[in-house]
Design an enzyme around this catalytic site. Structure first.
Site, PDB file in Angstrom:
ATOM      1  CG  ASN A  22      31.680 -26.022 -41.422  1.00 25.27           C
ATOM      2  OD1 ASN A  22      31.933 -25.059 -40.694  1.00 25.27           O
ATOM      3  ND2 ASN A  22      32.486 -27.043 -41.573  1.00 25.27           N
ATOM      4  CB  THR A  23      30.972 -21.236 -40.344  1.00 26.95           C
ATOM      5  OG1 THR A  23      32.177 -21.648 -40.992  1.00 26.95           O
ATOM      6  CG2 THR A  23      31.018 -21.678 -38.885  1.00 26.95           C
ATOM      7  CB  ILE A  60      40.076 -21.694 -35.644  1.00 30.18           C
ATOM      8  CG1 ILE A  60      38.975 -21.125 -34.749  1.00 30.18           C
ATOM      9  CG2 ILE A  60      41.096 -22.503 -34.833  1.00 30.18           C
ATOM     10  CD1 ILE A  60      39.423 -20.161 -33.703  1.00 30.18           C
ATOM     11  N   GLY A  61      41.158 -21.631 -38.601  1.00 30.89           N
ATOM     12  CA  GLY A  61      41.995 -22.258 -39.621  1.00 30.89           C
ATOM     13  C   GLY A  61      42.365 -23.681 -39.271  1.00 30.89           C
ATOM     14  CG  LEU A  62      40.035 -26.453 -40.055  1.00 35.47           C
ATOM     15  CD1 LEU A  62      39.974 -27.092 -41.433  1.00 35.47           C
ATOM     16  CD2 LEU A  62      39.008 -27.059 -39.127  1.00 35.47           C
ATOM     17  CB  SER A 116      33.436 -30.462 -35.102  1.00 34.27           C
ATOM     18  OG  SER A 116      34.833 -30.453 -35.288  1.00 34.27           O
ATOM     19  CB  CYS A 144      36.657 -25.995 -42.676  1.00 38.46           C
ATOM     20  SG  CYS A 144      37.217 -24.545 -41.755  1.00 38.46           S
ATOM     21  N   GLY A 177      26.923 -25.515 -30.982  1.00 37.58           N
ATOM     22  CA  GLY A 177      28.270 -24.976 -31.004  1.00 37.58           C
ATOM     23  C   GLY A 177      28.455 -23.665 -30.267  1.00 37.58           C
TER      24      GLY A 177
HETATM   25  C1  FMN Z   1      35.378 -21.529 -33.225  1.00 38.57           C
HETATM   26  C2  FMN Z   1      34.774 -22.546 -34.136  1.00 38.57           C
HETATM   27  C3  FMN Z   1      35.535 -23.612 -34.618  1.00 38.57           C
HETATM   28  C4  FMN Z   1      34.984 -24.560 -35.462  1.00 38.57           C
HETATM   29  N1  FMN Z   1      35.752 -25.615 -35.908  1.00 38.57           N
HETATM   30  C5  FMN Z   1      35.186 -26.591 -36.680  1.00 38.57           C
HETATM   31  C6  FMN Z   1      35.931 -27.755 -37.070  1.00 38.57           C
HETATM   32  O1  FMN Z   1      37.084 -27.909 -36.680  1.00 38.57           O
HETATM   33  N2  FMN Z   1      35.323 -28.684 -37.869  1.00 38.57           N
HETATM   34  C7  FMN Z   1      34.012 -28.540 -38.286  1.00 38.57           C
HETATM   35  O2  FMN Z   1      33.509 -29.414 -39.002  1.00 38.57           O
HETATM   36  N3  FMN Z   1      33.275 -27.460 -37.898  1.00 38.57           N
HETATM   37  C8  FMN Z   1      33.821 -26.493 -37.123  1.00 38.57           C
HETATM   38  N4  FMN Z   1      33.062 -25.404 -36.730  1.00 38.57           N
HETATM   39  C9  FMN Z   1      31.655 -25.302 -37.171  1.00 38.57           C
HETATM   40  C10 FMN Z   1      30.703 -25.832 -36.112  1.00 38.57           C
HETATM   41  O3  FMN Z   1      30.954 -27.204 -35.863  1.00 38.57           O
HETATM   42  C11 FMN Z   1      29.245 -25.648 -36.557  1.00 38.57           C
HETATM   43  O4  FMN Z   1      29.080 -26.320 -37.780  1.00 38.57           O
HETATM   44  C12 FMN Z   1      28.885 -24.176 -36.745  1.00 38.57           C
HETATM   45  O5  FMN Z   1      29.537 -23.382 -35.769  1.00 38.57           O
HETATM   46  C13 FMN Z   1      27.378 -23.928 -36.658  1.00 38.57           C
HETATM   47  O6  FMN Z   1      26.858 -24.262 -35.394  1.00 38.57           O
HETATM   48  P1  FMN Z   1      26.650 -23.173 -34.236  1.00 38.57           P
HETATM   49  O7  FMN Z   1      25.951 -21.989 -34.848  1.00 38.57           O
HETATM   50  O8  FMN Z   1      25.850 -23.847 -33.166  1.00 38.57           O
HETATM   51  O9  FMN Z   1      28.021 -22.783 -33.747  1.00 38.57           O
HETATM   52  C14 FMN Z   1      33.614 -24.444 -35.856  1.00 38.57           C
HETATM   53  C15 FMN Z   1      32.858 -23.388 -35.359  1.00 38.57           C
HETATM   54  C16 FMN Z   1      33.403 -22.437 -34.505  1.00 38.57           C
HETATM   55  C17 FMN Z   1      32.551 -21.318 -33.998  1.00 38.57           C
END
Ligand code: FMN
Ligand code: FAD
Ligand code: FAD
Ligand code: FMN
Ligand code: FES
Ligand code: FES
Lengths: 308, 262, 308, 262
Positions: free
Chosen positions: A192-193, A71-73, A21, A130, A265
């Site tokens: 999540n992050t 981004i702040g959703l 996501s 988030c 992601g």
């Molecule tokens: C730019 C960006 C936007 C994200 N937006 C969301 C979001 O809207 N909802 C959510 O549950 N996670 C969001 N995430 C988290 C990712 O879905 C994922 O959990 C996280 O990036 C770890 O995976 P990755 O290392 O493969 O990116 C976002 C991540 C990034 C980098």
């Protein structure tokens, strides 16, 4: 080799690779770069009942093998999503996961109730984790009672499969996850992050407009693997793993740690086609390490399995 | 289906201290619109957006002129003719072609000069009204591409902060003067944000369009991540709305933008 | 340019660069590679009252811009440290910080009491945050009351400056830090390693003998910077920052985030002389960004300073 | 003062599939003891420990023979003559020289063969008693350095898992036989851990020393981080005690080690 994955409430994936996501928009954006029909699934960008503006720029900053985002959703709200993106999603053959967000339990319920009526949506991913919103979202992810309430509220309004996405920014993510499962979550997605920060040396201030941001990318893979491992060791429901995945070998690490499927992601920004490469490589990699299917690799490194 | 692809560097030119222009052989990129950009893979986690400095669809050539400011551009600076770059593009919304009968004013600052040159090269023949160009930079060294402008037969007004070449100061006095002469003129500008803010202020509220090419830090480069936003109209109670430089821009109309956002 | 740093209870550093505990042994090991007299200080490997065996190998695993370790705090105990390493430390001119560990509050008190009598030791760093020990250590770092008790126990037996090292593996490290400060800590050091894991695909099990390990190196810098920033925003005492530092620019990021000094760990394995390079580069880097001393850069990015 | 330093690669030899030997020009490294290693900088977070395959103090040359198993060795495999390596070393405790009057048995397995060759080359002249060498590998392809042994005038017994060269099977039968013949023999071995465990078991409890060169994942390489430990005697109630391969080893006496640790 069999790559398909069967998840609760009849959720079927062609293969265990889903777009994470927020990194894949609502679907159409990457359609020119990725044949979405080949993906196991797509978790769309977080959707709230009403539009969210998001944080001031800059919203991304590069770190060592990592990416900070604030981004702040930002999102246009559920009605715009239904009107503008569902028509496209109706044209593709992959599992569609609606990632939902809210400031209050009631907002989570509202968005779930509305989207539950949309047949194209195959599952919900409740984002209670988030790190970029200072209101509801964050504390939901850090308090088991809140997590229970939000999950229960969504459970009450939908029969679709629900996964709850947990935050790595608490001492014990599994406590949150257990509460969500008790409230009716069918799956847990993680992670999540991580909350992080960078400095803009010239500006003498935090680099991101949102001051802190969420860290993603290969840098966080060890943290993600460990949390997936702990979740899979404790929970009875499937875990969807993510965090820094950029190769089929990475996917196998998550499978061994107990993930039933994964999401990819940040690497997509660098290599839009990487998810497809991973899907192509996966059978060879599974075979190299002696597995005959995705399923047969799930959880082999878990304590219970190792003792056996 | 679009995809990231490899393009050969056929020429590498040192154009100023820590500034290099790379000529790429790619029919696809060469068909870009001035003001569009390509998203270039470097060793870091994110691609680097670079706009086109020149476009030659006949010979299938596109130029990238970049300044070294950090790790990615330092890596690009080291590239040699014969090597390939992994790019996505052309991306974004470029300049809209100027109207034939309007005076045309082009304003370029520092490393914002390249897309301005690409615009002039592409469209100078379709404009029958007077064309004026002003370029600004820190010092003479950094007044890049001025000979390219001259070779097109235009004689750009040059300005430098230290007066080491052309007029001391910035591009605004020239712009002011021309707007007085040609109130209906069309304006295109690219450069540092403060310069663009000033151009917007000076040139707003006239019949002629003002097109500004912006920069912002990017993730995906294709509209999916909402990283690259800039404050834009309408300015609601909560503040401005955010629009994406990578797909709604990089080129915006002056009146769309809010430079003094909280 | 002035690089010296003055910390509580008369702790003086020549410059803000100290070797991080566990990455520099007890001092002698790196003496052949690093002129220790040039360092601001050295935090020695964690010392317990009695010897600790540590975890089974493998104890390190490489990750993307990170390092996982599960040393498990192997150390020969305080008596061996006093007998074998103090004589060497007496020959060098740098601040010596004793990093102390225990399974119980009483063990922390015992080691602090004994080492407090050793004049060569300039300060204590209480490690309540090592993720590699499943007993005392970990919960101390996650529970404010425990943190208070351990810090108070050490405070009661020494007049030397005390820094308490907090864990990044809790929701709110500052809550732990505040408890430590109330108990008499003079400084807070942060961060220790993030709990992480890697899989050995061939062995089909977690790569580390200790199953999980602590993640360090450039990968964790954004998480470390953010925690230092939060601590410095909230606390009245100096913060010693660390996590992924590998350049003088990194040091400046931590100073801006509110760190009064820093520690450098993992990069030393790659480049034994890197700490000295950083000390050489620091004046130029400070100057480039408009600072006239280390002190003048401390905390410039903090909210209170930004509003001002 | 010691430090990490750059050494030029003066020659690169392909010795087997995915095996390369790099000859380094360095007086300092060339004075190493057989069984010592150097800690080589690669793009990863940690240096890579590689032992010396040959040492020529007269000409100031040292060899590294390595097998590609992952990212770092893959990077080393790509190095070319003329490039430099950033190394720390010589590090660790190598083999102690053999006693002149004792029969000497050398056992090398796979990529454990190089230090065994370095030992033979260094000391064969000081040993007046019989010298026996047995080398083992998966297949003929991987029986590296066998011609180097022959060029020293020894004729090593060769064994391969698949019988594609020499005896089918492993190094143990030969070792067994020689130990029967020469109960007082000195044994030096390097190879996969299971092989070393077997050698220890077969050769223990005699007058002759058994020296085994071990591998373990390393951090610092100089004794500071306690990453590189192996289980060793004394085996206390809690289990074995842990000793460092980088400084207490890589070469240990057989009786010091505990291979079947919990
Ligand atoms: C730019 C960006 C936007 C994200 N937006 C969301 C979001 O809207 N909802 C959510 O549950 N996670 C969001 N995430 C988290 C990712 O879905 C994922 O959990 C996280 O990036 C770890 O995976 P990755 O290392 O493969 O990116 C976002 C991540 C990034 C980098
Ligand atoms: C649409 C567009 C067109 C551009 N055209 C040009 C051009 O023609 N010539 C030129 O020299 N530069 C151009 N830039 C700026 C260029 O993208 C940055 O200088 C470059 O990304 C810096 O990367 P770095 O790794 O060297 O710097 P670092 O500071 O190491 O980069 C770190 C991160 O910040 C991002 N970043 C840093 N500065 C900028 C910036 N000014 N704008 C956007 N992202 C930034 C990088 O992309 C990277 O993700 C353009 C930017 C945009 C958005
Ligand atoms: C004292 C000593 C001497 C050695 N001598 C030789 C030699 O002469 N020739 C040779 O080919 N190999 C030798 N090895 C093994 C060599 O160090 C590893 O093959 C190499 O480190 C693998 O690195 P990689 O990046 O290719 O593998 P990766 O798996 O990508 O490495 C990841 C991490 O694990 C470590 N690692 C992986 N395998 C080993 C291993 N077997 N031993 C120690 N660390 C490992 C790496 O150093 C790195 O830190 C020796 C090891 C030791 C400890
Ligand atoms: C191998 C290793 C051993 C460590 N041992 C200790 C220790 O004994 N006590 C302690 O407080 N921290 C210990 N740490 C944590 C470091 O002191 C430091 O907090 C962490 O590594 C982050 O800094 P870095 O990224 O610069 O390494 C250890 C770290 C590593 C890599
Ligand atoms: S960079 Fe992703 S939306 Fe613009
Ligand atoms: S590698 Fe650090 S002690 Fe051996």
């Amino acid at each position: 080799m069999r790559l398909d994955v069967t998840l609760p409430r009849g959720l079927q994936l062609k293969n265990p690779i889903m777009a994470a996501s927020g990194t894949f928009g609502f679907g159409p954006e990457y359609a020119a770069y990725v044949d979405i029909n080949q993906l196991g699934g797509v978790s769309v960008k977080g959707i709230s009942p009403d539009p969210w503006r998001g944080n001031p720029p800059p919203r991304v900053w590069e770190t060592a093998e990592g990416l900070l985002n604030s981004i702040g959703l930002q999102n246009p709200g559920m009605e715009v999503f239904l009107a503008e993106d569902i028509p496209f999603l109706n044209t593709v053959d992959t599992a569609v996961v609606a990632n939902i967000i809210g400031h209050t339990t009631d907002e989570y319920r509202r968005v779930a109730e509305r989207l539950s009526k949309e047949p194209r949506i195959d599952a919900f991913e409740i984002n209670i984790s988030c790190p970029n919103i200072k209101e509801g979202g964050i504390q939901f992810g850090h308090d088991p009672d809140q997590a229970f309430r939000v999950t229960r509220a969504v459970r009450e309004v939908t029969e679709k499969p629900i996964m709850v996405k947990v935050s790595p920014n608490t001492g014990e993510p599994w406590v949150i996850a257990e509460a969500a499962v008790q409230a009716g979550a069918d799956m847990i997605s993680a992670i999540n992050t991580l909350v992080g920060m960078a400095m803009d040396l010239n500006a003498r201030r935090p680099a991101l407009g949102g001051v802190t941001g969420g860290l993603s990318g290969p840098a966080i893979k060890p943290v993600a693997l460990r949390i997936v491992y702990e979740l899979a060791s404790r929970l009875s429901v499937p875990v969807i793993g993510m965090g820094g995945i950029s190769s089929a070998e990475d996917v196998l690490e998550f499978l061994m740690a107990g993930a039933s499927a994964v999401m990819v992601g940040t690497v997509t920004f660098q290599h839009p086609e990487r998810m497809l490469t991973i899907i192509d490589d996966l059978p060879r990699v599974l075979e190299t390490y002696g597995f005959s299917s995705v399923e047969s690799a799930v959880g082999v490194a878990l304590p219970q399995r190792r003792e056996a | 289906m679009a995809h990231a692809f490899e393009v050969p560097i056929i020429e590498r030119r040192d154009v100023a201290p820590a500034h290099v222009e790379l000529m790429l052989k790619s029919v696809r990129l060469s068909q870009a619109q001035p003001g569009q950009f390509c998203h270039v893979l470097t060793p870091g986690m994110l691609r680097r957006p670079i706009s086109f400095s020149r476009l030659d669809p006949k010979r299938g050539l596109a130029g990238l002129l970049l300044q070294v400011v950090g790790s990615g551009t330092a890596w690009l600076y080291e590239r040699k003719a014969g090597q390939n770059l992994d790019v996505m593009g052309p991306l974004g919304r470029g300049f809209s072609p100027p109207e034939a009968h309007r005076p045309w004013i082009l304003v370029g600052g520092g490393v914002g000069i390249p897309p301005i040159f690409a615009a002039l090269e592409a469209w100078q023949n379709r404009v029958t009204a007077p064309i004026h160009v002003v370029l600004g930079a820190r010092t003479a060294d950094y007044l890049i591409m001025r000979r390219d402008f001259q070779s097109l037969g235009t004689n750009p007004v040059l300005t430098t902060d230290d007066g080491s070449l052309g007029q001391r100061g910035n591009v605004l006095p020239a712009l002011d003067q021309w707007l007085g002469q040609f109130p209906g003129a069309e304006v295109m500008a690219c450069g540092p944000t403060p310069m663009l803010a000033a151009v917007q202020k000076t040139a707003r509220g006239r019949a002629g369009r003002v097109q500004l090419a912006l920069e912002q830090r990017m993730g995906c480069g294709i509209g999916a991540c909402l990283a690259c936003v800039v404050p834009a109209e309408p300015l609601g109670p909560e503040g401005p709305r955010y629009r994406r430089v990578c797909t709604d821009g990089p080129v915006f109309l002056g009146e769309e933008l809010v430079f003094d956002a909280p």
